[in-house]
Design a protein around this motif. Structure first.
Motif, short mmCIF file in Angstrom:
data_model
loop_
_atom_site.label_atom_id
_atom_site.label_comp_id
_atom_site.label_asym_id
_atom_site.label_seq_id
_atom_site.Cartn_x
_atom_site.Cartn_y
_atom_site.Cartn_z
N GLY A 36 1.04 -0.79 -0.05
CA GLY A 36 0.14 -0.01 -0.09
C GLY A 36 0.58 1.36 -0.09
O GLY A 36 0.40 2.59 -0.94
N SER A 37 1.95 1.43 0.66
CA SER A 37 2.83 2.83 0.61
C SER A 37 3.34 2.70 -0.54
O SER A 37 3.45 3.73 -0.63
N VAL A 38 3.91 1.41 -1.13
CA VAL A 38 4.63 1.83 -2.08
C VAL A 38 3.53 2.19 -3.64
O VAL A 38 3.71 3.05 -4.24
N SER A 39 2.17 2.00 -3.91
CA SER A 39 1.41 2.40 -4.31
C SER A 39 1.08 3.97 -3.61
O SER A 39 0.92 5.14 -4.63
N LEU A 40 1.03 4.72 -2.85
CA LEU A 40 0.46 5.11 -2.26
C LEU A 40 1.73 6.36 -3.03
O LEU A 40 1.82 7.29 -3.22
N THR A 41 2.92 5.84 -2.38
CA THR A 41 4.45 6.84 -2.95
C THR A 41 4.46 7.17 -4.46
O THR A 41 4.67 8.23 -5.47
N LEU A 42 3.76 6.26 -5.64
CA LEU A 42 3.33 6.75 -6.50
C LEU A 42 2.50 7.86 -6.96
O LEU A 42 3.08 8.12 -7.33
N LEU A 43 0.96 7.53 -6.17
CA LEU A 43 0.39 8.25 -6.68
C LEU A 43 0.51 9.58 -6.43
O LEU A 43 0.52 10.89 -6.57
N MET A 44 1.49 9.81 -5.14
CA MET A 44 0.83 10.67 -4.20
C MET A 44 2.24 11.96 -4.26
O MET A 44 2.34 12.90 -4.86
N GLY A 45 3.57 10.81 -4.41
CA GLY A 45 5.02 11.66 -4.72
C GLY A 45 5.36 11.48 -6.32
O GLY A 45 5.53 12.66 -6.70
N THR A 46 4.98 10.49 -7.01
CA THR A 46 5.50 10.93 -8.53
C THR A 46 4.55 11.39 -9.52
O THR A 46 4.31 12.41 -9.66
N ALA A 47 3.25 11.42 -8.70
CA ALA A 47 1.97 11.67 -10.18
C ALA A 47 1.32 12.96 -9.10
O ALA A 47 0.47 13.85 -9.25
N GLY A 48 1.70 13.30 -8.11
CA GLY A 48 1.06 14.46 -7.19
C GLY A 48 -0.58 14.36 -6.35
O GLY A 48 -0.74 16.29 -6.69
N GLN A 49 -1.13 13.02 -6.52
CA GLN A 49 -2.51 13.63 -6.11
C GLN A 49 -2.84 13.64 -5.24
O GLN A 49 -2.08 12.02 -4.53
N PHE A 50 -3.87 13.29 -4.30
CA PHE A 50 -3.58 13.35 -3.01
C PHE A 50 -5.46 12.47 -2.59
O PHE A 50 -6.54 13.14 -3.79
N SER A 51 -5.01 11.62 -2.54
CA SER A 51 -5.67 10.30 -1.47
C SER A 51 -6.42 10.08 -0.36
O SER A 51 -5.17 9.37 -0.13
N ILE A 52 -7.42 10.08 -0.39
CA ILE A 52 -7.55 10.11 0.97
C ILE A 52 -8.31 8.40 1.40
O ILE A 52 -8.76 8.02 2.15
N ALA A 53 -8.57 7.85 0.11
CA ALA A 53 -9.44 6.52 -0.03
C ALA A 53 -8.59 5.08 0.19
O ALA A 53 -8.75 4.00 -0.52
#
Lengths: 290, 354
Positions: B57-74
């Motif tokens: 999960g944390s790898v998937s979030l680092t891709l979404l938030m860190g690389t793509a810069g999109q914040f998700s709380i889902a």
């Protein structure tokens, strides 16, 4: 007729609370471009402090003032010591920070106030009921519903028509230009956060005086998000219209489907509204954080 | 004058998507994780397995938030989609590995439904839409649980036969292998052309159209991929723990995953793994620390409140003082060391007054 009056009253009551919270969210969004996930904590913390202090024999209005000042204070401190330092880095850090702050406040409230429910009695408001079209309402619920809506309208009018309001809106729209026009942008942002916290706190007090309040009520404030989206995320008038609209939806849901469906119906409306009217009713065409 | 990072990057003539250094790193990590895991007792081994699951999960979030810069709380909601669809697919007779793959697809579909309205717009819409998604998903799975299983939740049959010790060892291998595959694939996506495109959308979304890039489609891609990984993790978690209940998927879980990526360093693959391991193993460490301070602290309610404060405070401290997380701190330290070494090599006699 009776059903309609009941529906109308709960629309006003829910709508008033949601409007105050949404107004605070919009103010923060306009000023600092952040969605504040800690708005629910800003809502209930002052009410819990007020309840605790008056239980220990403090006069109600003093407790209320202290509760609201405390709420405004932590919001201002959060802006000053966390948000101000995130300027210039990836724009998702401030949002993450609001969520983290919400988590800290949750833990603190859990330790200080426990899971106990509190209710507030406001002095001067008669503890009686009135009958309107065959339905009974407590005086306090009517006073609170009308009072919150009135307050929301006044705040919206101040932001729209006064010099102070123009400064707040201009600082959010273009900090550089605003600062060139002698607007102290940082102070305006700080005050926006404090005002948003006071509005949320008043919503919490209104809620606590008509029903009960406990740390789980925080999720109620997040229900102002659909109101904000319908209104257009950054629109003051939108918060008013959206708040009442979502209040009506929630009142209807509670009447026809049952209270447990309120959350899901409100959030489905949020997603549908986002798909159909991405800019809301009054929103700026494209909202981009500067 | 080229900076440290660019000179390091230019000197690399490796494969853009699967550089040897990262492949070796992932391989070593997998082997070490399995060896350490096999050496632990059963209860610590289970803790390690949950921590390794959290890495996904944390790898998937680092891709979404860190690389793509999109914040998700889902993220908690998407984990729930994975876990509960696994339960449902099992209940209609689909066997073990297939149901987890279907759970992955279901989470991807949910990501698509939430992402389409939110990601056409620039700004914080995904944060708000995923907030809505969280509560809708939570409501649906809660209704499903109440109707089909009762308040205690679902109990899943064991999919790995044999004694607990053997079954857990098999799970260790399964989870490490799946995690390694995710690390290789996400690492490939985060580097090279795809990574650069996402970073450009993150930093300058208003200009990407000039380069013929459809920002909406790319952002949606990042969100759906990250949703699918969370769905996969949810499905595996359901089977490994054997128990699925809504309690494990509330908003606080979403905050815990945020803490992992922020502490590790947004956008860093090793950071995401280190953050996930540290944060997941904290519940095993914090109670001991609390007991050290006050003996009354062992009460579960107080403990829960204190961990809530610690997760939030950790995020705040890192956001303010080290926004690049542990990965950033390590990089800065290693840069400082190599700079000193270089300057020493360049001028053996120290020069005064730079």
């Amino acid at each position: 007729m009776t059903t309609f009056v009941v529906f109308l009253m709960s629309t006003l009551s829910l709508g008033g609370t949601l409007t105050l919270i949404a107004l605070g969210l919009v103010l923060i969004m306009r000023a600092t471009g952040v969605f504040n996930f800690a708005q629910g904590q800003f809502m209930i913390l002052p009410a819990l402090i007020t309840a605790q202090l008056s239980m220990h024999g403090w006069p109600f209005w003093v407790s209320l003032a202290l509760g609201l000042i405390f709420g405004a204070g932590i919001a201002a401190l959060f802006y000053r010591f966390v948000l101000e330092r995130t300027v210039g880095i990836n724009h998702i850090y401030p949002v993450i920070a609001t969520l983290a702050f919400a988590s800290v406040l949750d833990g603190v409230m859990g330790i200080v106030f426990g899971t106990q429910s509190y209710s507030l009695t406001i002095p001067g408001v008669p503890d009686t009921t009135v009958t309107l079209a065959g339905a009974q309402f407590t005086v306090i619920s009517i006073v609170m519903a009308v009072g919150s809506l009135l307050l929301a309208v006044i705040v919206a009018a101040v932001l729209r028509y006064t010099r102070v309001g123009t400064r707040v809106l201009s600082a959010g729209q273009d900090p550089l230009l605003a600062s060139l026009s002698a607007v102290n942008v940082r102070r305006v942002f700080l005050i926006s956060w404090a005002i948003a916290a006071v509005l949320a706190g008043l919503a919490g007090v209104a809620y606590a005086s008509t029903t009960v309040i406990n740390p789980t009520v925080v999720s109620m404030a997040l229900l102002a998000a659909p109101a904000m989206v319908i209104g257009g995320l950054d629109s003051i008038e939108g918060a008013l219209v959206g708040g009442i609209a979502i209040g009506a939806v929630q009142a209807a849901t509670a009447t026809f489907l049952g209270g447990e469906y309120i959350d899901v119906v409100s959030y489905v409306i949020l997603l549908v509204a986002l798909q159909l009217f991405p800019n809301g009713i009054f929103g700026t065409k494209q909202i981009v954080r500067a | 004058m080229p900076t440290k990072h660019s000179s390091r990057r230019e000197s690399r003539t490796e494969h853009p998507f699967f550089p040897a250094r990262r492949m070796i790193g992932i391989g070593v990590f997998a082997v070490v994780a399995i060896l350490i895991g096999l050496g632990l007792n059963l209860s610590w081994q289970a803790s390690l397995l949950f921590a390794l699951l959290a890495c996904m999960g944390s790898v998937s979030l680092t891709l979404l938030m860190g690389t793509a810069g999109q914040f998700s709380i889902a993220n908690a909601g998407l984990l729930a989609v994975g876990a509960f669809s696994s339960v449902w697919f099992i209940s209609i007779g689909i066997p073990f590995p297939a149901d987890v793959l279907l759970a992955l697809a279901a989470a991807g579909l949910v990501g698509l439904i939430v992402g389409v309205p939110a990601l056409r717009l620039r700004g914080l819409y995904l944060a708000i839409a995923t907030l809505a998604a969280h509560f809708i998903i939570y409501f649906v799975v809660q209704q499903y649980q109440v109707r089909a299983a009762g308040p205690a939740g679902f109990v899943l049959p064991m999919v790995v036969p044999g004694k607990l010790a053997q079954a857990q060892a098999v799970w260790l291998v399964i989870i490490v292998v799946v995690l390694a595959v995710i690390l290789v694939l996400v690492g490939a996506l985060m580097s090279g052309r795809t990574g650069r495109t996402w970073k450009m959308i993150r930093d300058h979304e208003e200009v990407v159209a000039v380069f013929g890039i459809n920002a909406t489609r790319w952002k949606l891609g990042a969100f759906v991929i990250s949703s699918m990984i969370l769905g996969l993790q949810g499905g595996l978690m359901a089977h490994f723990s054997g128990l699925v209940s809504t309690e494990g998927f509330d908003l606080h879980v979403a905050i815990i995953y945020l803490a992992m990526v922020v502490v590790g360093g947004l956008g860093s693959l090793p950071g995401a793994v280190i953050g996930a391991l540290l944060i997941s193993l904290m519940p095993d460490i914090i109670p001991a620390l609390i007991r050290l301070v006050s003996p009354a602290g062992s009460s579960p309610v107080l403990g829960a409140n204190i961990s809530t404060i610690i997760y939030g405070a950790l995020i705040l401290v890192f956001v303010v003082f080290a926004p690049k997380g542990i990965a950033g701190i390590v990089r800065r330290a290693s840069d400082a060391v190599s700079r000193r070494r270089e300057s020493r090599a360049a001028s053996p006699t120290p020069t005064t007054g730079a």
